[in-house]
Design a protein around this motif. Sequence first.
Motif, PDB file in Angstrom:
ATOM      1  N   HIS A 213      77.557  65.222 104.815  1.00  0.00           N
ATOM      2  CA  HIS A 213      78.826  65.068 104.104  1.00  0.00           C
ATOM      3  C   HIS A 213      78.647  64.624 102.653  1.00  0.00           C
ATOM      4  N   CYS A 214      79.711  64.793 101.887  1.00  0.00           N
ATOM      5  CA  CYS A 214      79.808  64.237 100.543  1.00  0.00           C
ATOM      6  C   CYS A 214      81.285  63.982 100.244  1.00  0.00           C
ATOM      7  N   ASN A 215      81.557  63.032  99.374  1.00  0.00           N
ATOM      8  CA  ASN A 215      82.947  62.665  99.059  1.00  0.00           C
ATOM      9  C   ASN A 215      83.419  63.404  97.806  1.00  0.00           C
ATOM     10  N   VAL A 216      83.540  64.713  97.950  1.00  0.00           N
ATOM     11  CA  VAL A 216      83.930  65.566  96.829  1.00  0.00           C
ATOM     12  C   VAL A 216      84.913  66.618  97.335  1.00  0.00           C
ATOM     13  N   ASN A 217      85.887  66.948  96.510  1.00  0.00           N
ATOM     14  CA  ASN A 217      86.831  68.007  96.845  1.00  0.00           C
ATOM     15  C   ASN A 217      86.206  69.355  96.454  1.00  0.00           C
ATOM     16  N   LEU A 218      85.849  70.149  97.452  1.00  0.00           N
ATOM     17  CA  LEU A 218      85.191  71.433  97.212  1.00  0.00           C
ATOM     18  C   LEU A 218      86.073  72.619  97.594  1.00  0.00           C
ATOM     19  N   GLN A 219      87.332  72.355  97.849  1.00  0.00           N
ATOM     20  CA  GLN A 219      88.238  73.435  98.243  1.00  0.00           C
ATOM     21  C   GLN A 219      88.475  74.411  97.088  1.00  0.00           C
ATOM     22  N   HIS A 220      88.747  75.663  97.454  1.00  0.00           N
ATOM     23  CA  HIS A 220      89.062  76.739  96.495  1.00  0.00           C
ATOM     24  C   HIS A 220      87.882  77.049  95.578  1.00  0.00           C
ATOM     25  N   GLN A 221      86.669  76.836  96.102  1.00  0.00           N
ATOM     26  CA  GLN A 221      85.463  77.187  95.365  1.00  0.00           C
ATOM     27  C   GLN A 221      84.493  77.897  96.311  1.00  0.00           C
ATOM     28  N   PRO A 222      83.811  78.955  95.873  1.00  0.00           N
ATOM     29  CA  PRO A 222      82.737  79.510  96.701  1.00  0.00           C
ATOM     30  C   PRO A 222      81.603  78.485  96.788  1.00  0.00           C
ATOM     31  N   LEU A 223      80.996  78.350  97.968  1.00  0.00           N
ATOM     32  CA  LEU A 223      79.999  77.303  98.185  1.00  0.00           C
ATOM     33  C   LEU A 223      78.605  77.873  98.425  1.00  0.00           C
ATOM     34  N   PRO A 242      83.210  82.032 100.761  1.00  0.00           N
ATOM     35  CA  PRO A 242      84.047  82.503  99.643  1.00  0.00           C
ATOM     36  C   PRO A 242      85.004  81.404  99.197  1.00  0.00           C
ATOM     37  N   SER A 243      85.688  81.642  98.104  1.00  0.00           N
ATOM     38  CA  SER A 243      86.575  80.614  97.544  1.00  0.00           C
ATOM     39  C   SER A 243      87.754  80.285  98.455  1.00  0.00           C
ATOM     40  N   ASN A 244      88.111  81.179  99.373  1.00  0.00           N
ATOM     41  CA  ASN A 244      89.249  80.933 100.273  1.00  0.00           C
ATOM     42  C   ASN A 244      88.814  80.440 101.649  1.00  0.00           C
ATOM     43  N   TRP A 245      87.627  79.819 101.726  1.00  0.00           N
ATOM     44  CA  TRP A 245      87.163  79.284 103.008  1.00  0.00           C
ATOM     45  C   TRP A 245      88.121  78.220 103.533  1.00  0.00           C
ATOM     46  N   GLN A 246      88.116  78.051 104.859  1.00  0.00           N
ATOM     47  CA  GLN A 246      88.986  77.068 105.506  1.00  0.00           C
ATOM     48  C   GLN A 246      88.165  76.150 106.403  1.00  0.00           C
ATOM     49  N   THR A 250      82.974  79.152 110.133  1.00  0.00           N
ATOM     50  CA  THR A 250      81.515  79.146 110.121  1.00  0.00           C
ATOM     51  C   THR A 250      81.013  80.336 109.304  1.00  0.00           C
ATOM     52  N   PHE A 251      80.035  80.091 108.440  1.00  0.00           N
ATOM     53  CA  PHE A 251      79.461  81.135 107.599  1.00  0.00           C
ATOM     54  C   PHE A 251      77.938  81.153 107.769  1.00  0.00           C
ATOM     55  N   GLN A 252      77.346  82.295 107.486  1.00  0.00           N
ATOM     56  CA  GLN A 252      75.917  82.467 107.712  1.00  0.00           C
ATOM     57  C   GLN A 252      75.169  82.622 106.385  1.00  0.00           C
ATOM     58  N   GLY A 253      74.039  81.886 106.272  1.00  0.00           N
ATOM     59  CA  GLY A 253      73.213  81.964 105.076  1.00  0.00           C
ATOM     60  C   GLY A 253      71.857  82.570 105.377  1.00  0.00           C
ATOM     61  N   LYS A 254      70.891  82.255 104.553  1.00  0.00           N
ATOM     62  CA  LYS A 254      69.525  82.742 104.736  1.00  0.00           C
ATOM     63  C   LYS A 254      68.830  81.995 105.862  1.00  0.00           C
ATOM     64  N   GLN A 255      67.630  82.440 106.190  1.00  0.00           N
ATOM     65  CA  GLN A 255      66.857  81.817 107.271  1.00  0.00           C
ATOM     66  C   GLN A 255      65.442  81.520 106.780  1.00  0.00           C
TER      67      GLN A 255
END
Length: 256
Positions: A213-223, A242-246, A250-255
């Motif tokens: 976790h982190c105490n930052v507002n990351l909404q409406h931004q691609p992560l 994507p920027s509209n994540w909710q 769950t999203f998939q990255g590299k391995q």
Amino acid sequence: MVLSQMGALHSTLVYLIFLHSFNTVAYKDQEWSKATATYAKDTEGSLITEGACGYGDLHKASYGKHSVGLSTILFNRGTTCGACYEIRCVDHILWCVLGSPSVIVTATDFCPPNYGLSVDYGGWCNFPRQHFELSQPAFSEIAKTKADIIPVQYRRVKCERSGGMKFTMSGSSHFYQVLITNVGQEGEVFAVKVKGSRTGWIPMARNWGMNWHCNVNLQHQPLSFKVTSSTGKTLASYNVAPSNWQFGQTFQGKQF
């Protein structure tokens, strides 16, 4: 002088290649260590639904019956969550499956100590005992389920995963949390950083298990995420969400 330098360079390269090969083989072929194992009954075939590593439904997390709870010394305050172990029953002619086959499991839970009981009867997860609590189906692959507790040998192995690492979002407007699952190779996560389109790389703290976790507002931004394994390897996955994540997605990255 030039020939001497070339010879020294060649020797160094050969040594580095040998060292890399040795380390790879040594990890894959670690010596077996002694421990004990029991099993937890579960009608759905997995250890439990909610474990101390925070994976939630172990079937959705793709670990299912091949999950294991670790005793205090092996769990190491959650730092070994996601690690993979090969386990086999040994030295018990009545309980071990013929041929001593092995099973590979993922650390998903903590087996708590019970200091009111001896380490030989009930206090199997007491410090400093090395003990594994398997699911019943996984236990039955190496031993007869009539057994109460069995002697085993174990070793760390590489985690074979299908697809990329998975990032599950949770939290609120000013508290962002991500659950990381399906981690290959070492399986363990040592450090995590997250980056939004309007931020730099932000170090995250381990909340519990594999939740960061982190105490930052990351909404409406691609992560994007940088994940560092227990051996120091760092892998960056850009624009995973994507920027509209909710929250809850769950999203998939590299391995690795």
